[in-house]
Design a protein around this motif. Structure first.
Motif, PDB file in Angstrom:
ATOM      1  N   GLY A 172       0.810  -1.208   0.000  1.00  0.00           N
ATOM      2  CA  GLY A 172       0.000   0.000   0.000  1.00  0.00           C
ATOM      3  C   GLY A 172       0.846   1.262   0.000  1.00  0.00           C
ATOM      4  O   GLY A 172       0.519   2.250  -0.655  1.00  0.00           O
ATOM      5  N   LEU A 173       1.961   1.226   0.718  1.00  0.00           N
ATOM      6  CA  LEU A 173       2.839   2.395   0.770  1.00  0.00           C
ATOM      7  C   LEU A 173       3.427   2.735  -0.601  1.00  0.00           C
ATOM      8  O   LEU A 173       3.611   3.904  -0.934  1.00  0.00           O
ATOM      9  CB  LEU A 173       3.968   2.165   1.774  1.00  0.00           C
ATOM     10  N   VAL A 174       3.712   1.707  -1.394  1.00  0.00           N
ATOM     11  CA  VAL A 174       4.403   1.943  -2.668  1.00  0.00           C
ATOM     12  C   VAL A 174       3.493   1.800  -3.883  1.00  0.00           C
ATOM     13  O   VAL A 174       3.964   1.903  -5.015  1.00  0.00           O
ATOM     14  CB  VAL A 174       5.612   0.989  -2.820  1.00  0.00           C
ATOM     15  N   HIS A 175       2.188   1.607  -3.674  1.00  0.00           N
ATOM     16  CA  HIS A 175       1.327   1.253  -4.803  1.00  0.00           C
ATOM     17  C   HIS A 175       1.247   2.344  -5.862  1.00  0.00           C
ATOM     18  O   HIS A 175       0.987   2.060  -7.028  1.00  0.00           O
ATOM     19  CB  HIS A 175      -0.078   0.886  -4.315  1.00  0.00           C
ATOM     20  N   ASP A 176       1.482   3.592  -5.486  1.00  0.00           N
ATOM     21  CA  ASP A 176       1.316   4.676  -6.454  1.00  0.00           C
ATOM     22  C   ASP A 176       2.637   5.289  -6.912  1.00  0.00           C
ATOM     23  O   ASP A 176       2.635   6.402  -7.453  1.00  0.00           O
ATOM     24  CB  ASP A 176       0.418   5.771  -5.867  1.00  0.00           C
ATOM     25  N   LEU A 177       3.752   4.595  -6.751  1.00  0.00           N
ATOM     26  CA  LEU A 177       5.020   5.130  -7.257  1.00  0.00           C
ATOM     27  C   LEU A 177       4.942   5.413  -8.753  1.00  0.00           C
ATOM     28  O   LEU A 177       5.552   6.350  -9.258  1.00  0.00           O
ATOM     29  CB  LEU A 177       6.161   4.135  -6.994  1.00  0.00           C
ATOM     30  N   GLY A 178       4.185   4.605  -9.479  1.00  0.00           N
ATOM     31  CA  GLY A 178       4.077   4.779 -10.923  1.00  0.00           C
ATOM     32  C   GLY A 178       3.415   6.076 -11.333  1.00  0.00           C
ATOM     33  O   GLY A 178       3.508   6.482 -12.498  1.00  0.00           O
ATOM     34  N   ARG A 179       2.742   6.746 -10.403  1.00  0.00           N
ATOM     35  CA  ARG A 179       2.158   8.055 -10.716  1.00  0.00           C
ATOM     36  C   ARG A 179       3.225   9.043 -11.175  1.00  0.00           C
ATOM     37  O   ARG A 179       2.940   9.969 -11.936  1.00  0.00           O
ATOM     38  CB  ARG A 179       1.454   8.631  -9.485  1.00  0.00           C
ATOM     39  N   LEU A 180       4.456   8.855 -10.696  1.00  0.00           N
ATOM     40  CA  LEU A 180       5.523   9.783 -11.048  1.00  0.00           C
ATOM     41  C   LEU A 180       5.833   9.744 -12.536  1.00  0.00           C
ATOM     42  O   LEU A 180       6.422  10.683 -13.077  1.00  0.00           O
ATOM     43  CB  LEU A 180       6.791   9.464 -10.252  1.00  0.00           C
ATOM     44  N   GLY A 181       5.455   8.678 -13.215  1.00  0.00           N
ATOM     45  CA  GLY A 181       5.732   8.543 -14.635  1.00  0.00           C
ATOM     46  C   GLY A 181       4.659   9.115 -15.540  1.00  0.00           C
ATOM     47  O   GLY A 181       4.735   8.965 -16.757  1.00  0.00           O
ATOM     48  N   VAL A 182       3.643   9.749 -14.958  1.00  0.00           N
ATOM     49  CA  VAL A 182       2.548  10.330 -15.735  1.00  0.00           C
ATOM     50  C   VAL A 182       2.479  11.823 -15.420  1.00  0.00           C
ATOM     51  O   VAL A 182       2.558  12.233 -14.263  1.00  0.00           O
ATOM     52  CB  VAL A 182       1.200   9.659 -15.403  1.00  0.00           C
ATOM     53  N   SER A 183       2.318  12.639 -16.433  1.00  0.00           N
ATOM     54  CA  SER A 183       2.353  14.087 -16.274  1.00  0.00           C
ATOM     55  C   SER A 183       1.226  14.614 -15.395  1.00  0.00           C
ATOM     56  O   SER A 183       0.093  14.115 -15.434  1.00  0.00           O
ATOM     57  CB  SER A 183       2.278  14.761 -17.647  1.00  0.00           C
ATOM     58  N   ASN A 184       1.534  15.666 -14.645  1.00  0.00           N
ATOM     59  CA  ASN A 184       0.495  16.341 -13.862  1.00  0.00           C
ATOM     60  C   ASN A 184      -0.512  17.059 -14.747  1.00  0.00           C
ATOM     61  O   ASN A 184      -1.603  17.405 -14.283  1.00  0.00           O
ATOM     62  CB  ASN A 184       1.128  17.345 -12.896  1.00  0.00           C
ATOM     63  N   ALA A 185      -0.168  17.300 -16.010  1.00  0.00           N
ATOM     64  CA  ALA A 185      -1.145  17.861 -16.932  1.00  0.00           C
ATOM     65  C   ALA A 185      -2.343  16.915 -17.068  1.00  0.00           C
ATOM     66  O   ALA A 185      -3.450  17.342 -17.411  1.00  0.00           O
ATOM     67  CB  ALA A 185      -0.517  18.106 -18.302  1.00  0.00           C
ATOM     68  N   ILE A 186      -2.124  15.634 -16.766  1.00  0.00           N
ATOM     69  CA  ILE A 186      -3.197  14.634 -16.767  1.00  0.00           C
ATOM     70  C   ILE A 186      -3.795  14.488 -15.371  1.00  0.00           C
ATOM     71  O   ILE A 186      -5.006  14.576 -15.181  1.00  0.00           O
ATOM     72  CB  ILE A 186      -2.675  13.284 -17.284  1.00  0.00           C
ATOM     73  N   TRP A 187      -2.941  14.272 -14.365  1.00  0.00           N
ATOM     74  CA  TRP A 187      -3.453  14.041 -13.009  1.00  0.00           C
ATOM     75  C   TRP A 187      -4.279  15.220 -12.502  1.00  0.00           C
ATOM     76  O   TRP A 187      -5.269  15.026 -11.792  1.00  0.00           O
ATOM     77  CB  TRP A 187      -2.299  13.781 -12.040  1.00  0.00           C
ATOM     78  N   ASP A 188      -3.872  16.429 -12.821  1.00  0.00           N
ATOM     79  CA  ASP A 188      -4.537  17.613 -12.269  1.00  0.00           C
ATOM     80  C   ASP A 188      -5.494  18.273 -13.257  1.00  0.00           C
ATOM     81  O   ASP A 188      -5.900  19.421 -13.064  1.00  0.00           O
ATOM     82  CB  ASP A 188      -3.476  18.627 -11.813  1.00  0.00           C
ATOM     83  N   LYS A 189      -5.871  17.563 -14.295  1.00  0.00           N
ATOM     84  CA  LYS A 189      -6.794  18.102 -15.293  1.00  0.00           C
ATOM     85  C   LYS A 189      -8.211  18.155 -14.717  1.00  0.00           C
ATOM     86  O   LYS A 189      -8.733  17.139 -14.255  1.00  0.00           O
ATOM     87  CB  LYS A 189      -6.772  17.233 -16.548  1.00  0.00           C
ATOM     88  N   PRO A 190      -8.858  19.311 -14.728  1.00  0.00           N
ATOM     89  CA  PRO A 190     -10.191  19.403 -14.133  1.00  0.00           C
ATOM     90  C   PRO A 190     -11.304  18.791 -14.980  1.00  0.00           C
ATOM     91  O   PRO A 190     -12.365  18.462 -14.467  1.00  0.00           O
ATOM     92  CB  PRO A 190     -10.393  20.921 -13.980  1.00  0.00           C
ATOM     93  N   GLY A 191     -11.062  18.637 -16.268  1.00  0.00           N
ATOM     94  CA  GLY A 191     -12.100  18.114 -17.150  1.00  0.00           C
ATOM     95  C   GLY A 191     -11.919  16.639 -17.469  1.00  0.00           C
ATOM     96  O   GLY A 191     -11.066  15.949 -16.895  1.00  0.00           O
ATOM     97  N   GLU A 192     -12.714  16.158 -18.405  1.00  0.00           N
ATOM     98  CA  GLU A 192     -12.672  14.755 -18.800  1.00  0.00           C
ATOM     99  C   GLU A 192     -11.377  14.457 -19.551  1.00  0.00           C
ATOM    100  O   GLU A 192     -10.893  15.268 -20.340  1.00  0.00           O
ATOM    101  CB  GLU A 192     -13.868  14.434 -19.697  1.00  0.00           C
TER     102      GLU A 192
END
Length: 505
Positions: free
Chosen positions: A282-302
């Protein structure tokens, strides 16, 4: 990919040629590995100004980032990927407030990396060196407090290796030497540049192929001490907290999922070893998020179809990151399944129920619940009651496991739902093992099928025997038949290990 590994090998080669002491080589080693670890801490801000923060960071190496070059970089990237009107608005906003934010980014990176070094127990020398990573030989770096020989010698080697590795990968030995000579006396220490120039062939040869993690481990002979369980937990907690810095929307997410999953695992009847592994995953499950741009993670729309595909890669990236270490590979395999679903509709591999252990099912439910009670750029946080209702809908749709969801909701403080009574007080895991035992599988075969250790299976078998008052497989099978625990048509043949599909190229 693997830039830091190759940079580390090159920096250590320079340290050896320049006859640095063993203690200084240790600082070189850790500074090379951690210098860029803080770069995701302001990905939210970078994506706000530059669009794809990962692409923008990669382009930093295209020029000596000082004076007009820095200004040109900013203007080239500000508002990248946006329609013309929006890009114009972003540029105006950047001219008003973004330049100051950009100036502070390097300081943020250094502080974040230094704090991680402290939490990992790497010593004050490493922490202090990391605070100097963006200084320059000519004094025009960030924060601009040091110049020349006042900058730590290990840092000067890492600075050169960082840039030289990129140019070597793109243009070979000549390109690496050329950029070093061009920036000698400005960005780089002339002594370090001379060493690279004089021994370029030997120093750069190891970088020609893929640099494995094993090679980097072997390059630092000081890595001999094994972490205790408590030290490993503390290290993984530090990594989890730093990974969650990727976005303000995920702060505290990994630790929250880990604790919720562990408590749910206990309620579900998992053994202590399994609970410990579940919390670590559980502690490491989202390490792969670092490989995806914040332009996607923080996008307010669809999200677009392409953006959704990039999101679907992050559990795979988590697994690949951790697979490099034999000690962490099993955690990676479990962590990489937190978005899989029983009906095969999950990602990244579309696994179905037979391939998902109870721990994987609990982790998936814990992640889904915790994500729902957190805000996201496209929605407000759901109430705990709303999140619980959504989880139960997922159970009804056949995507999440009912018992795993019950355990997660109980761990989160929701009233327990009526659970089906099992004979002799057997837990769901014990019933699962009893079924396989009754069909004639040995402990190792059961362990392979359920993706747990043979020792854990053996402990469960002893508990089962004690609860139902038998001492043999045949008697246990008779008990299972008597109490209707065997599923008609159940396939329990000894399955081979699951082989993941070919990696995307």
């Amino acid at each position: 990919m693997e830039h830091v590994l190759r940079e580390c090998v090159l920096a250590l080669g320079l340290a050896e040629r320049l006859e640095l002491s063993q203690s200084d080589r240790s600082v070189v080693y850790y500074v090379a590995l951690l210098a860029w670890v803080g770069c995701h801490a302001d990905s939210y801000e970078q994506a706000r100004w530059f669009g794809d923060d990962i692409s923008a960071r990669a382009d930093v190496y295209s020029a000596d980032m000082v004076g007009l070059n820095r200004a040109r970089f900013a203007l080239r990237h500000v508002g990248a990927g946006a329609p013309p009107a929006r890009r114009a608005r972003t540029t105006l906003g950047f001219l008003r407030a973004g330049r100051e934010a950009m100036t502070s980014m390097h300081g943020t990176h250094c502080l974040i990396a230094g704090d991680l070094a402290r939490r990992l127990g790497l010593g004050e020398a490493v922490r202090e060196a990391l605070l100097q990573v963006f200084e320059r030989w000519d004094g025009k770096g960030d924060p601009g407090l040091l110049s020349g020989a006042a900058i730590s010698r290990p840092v000067r080697l890492v600075q050169l290796a960082d840039v030289a590795e990129v140019y070597h990968r793109q243009g070979g030995v000549e390109a690496a030497v050329a950029v070093a000579l061009e920036r000698s006396g400005t960005q780089f220490d002339p002594e370090a540049v001379g060493c690279l120039r004089d021994h370029a062939g030997e120093l750069l040869a190891p970088l020609a192929g893929a640099t494995s993690w094993d090679a980097v481990i072997q390059a630092q002979p000081g890595l001999r001490r094994a972490l205790s369980d408590a030290e490993l937990d503390a290290a993984l907690e530090a990594i989890a907290d730093f990974a969650d810095l990727k976005s303000p929307y995920t702060m505290g997410h990994s630790r929250g999922v880990a604790d919720l999953a562990a408590e749910a695992g206990r309620a579900h009847g998992l053994g202590e070893d399994e609970v410990r592994a579940l919390r670590r995953a559980g502690l490491v499950h989202d390490l792969g998020r670092l490989g995806v741009s914040n332009a996607i993670w923080d996008k307010p729309g669809e999200l677009t179809a392409v953006e959704r595909e990039r999101v679907r890669l992050h559990p795979y990236l988590t697994e690949r990151m951790l697979s490099a270490s034999p000690a962490l590979a099993a955690l990676g395999a479990l962590a990489g399944r937190h978005h899989e679903r029983l009906d095969g509709s999950g990602y990244p591999r579309g696994l179905t129920a037979s391939a998902l252990s109870p721990a994987a099912r609990i982790l998936a439910a814990a992640d889904a619940y915790h994500a729902m009670i957190e805000p996201r750029p496209h929605r407000d946080a759901l109430s705990s009651a709303e999140a619980a209702a959504h989880l139960r809908l997922e159970v009804g749709a056949g995507r999440l496991d009912g018992e795993a969801v019950d355990a997660v909701l109980a761990a989160a403080g929701h009233p327990a739902t009526r659970r089906p009574e099992r004979p002799a007080g057997l837990t769901s895991r014990e019933v699962e093992i009893l079924r396989l035992l009754a069909r004639g599988l040995q402990n190792k075969q059961i362990a392979r099928r359920l993706q747990i250790t043979p020792k854990t299976v053996g402990n469960h078998v002893q508990h089962i025997y004690a609860k139902i008052g038998v001492s043999s497989r045949a008697a246990a099978g008779l008990f299972a038949t008597e109490h209707g625990l065997l599923r008609v048509g159940e396939e329990v043949q000894d399955l081979p290990p699951i082989v993941p599909p070919a990696e995307a190229r």
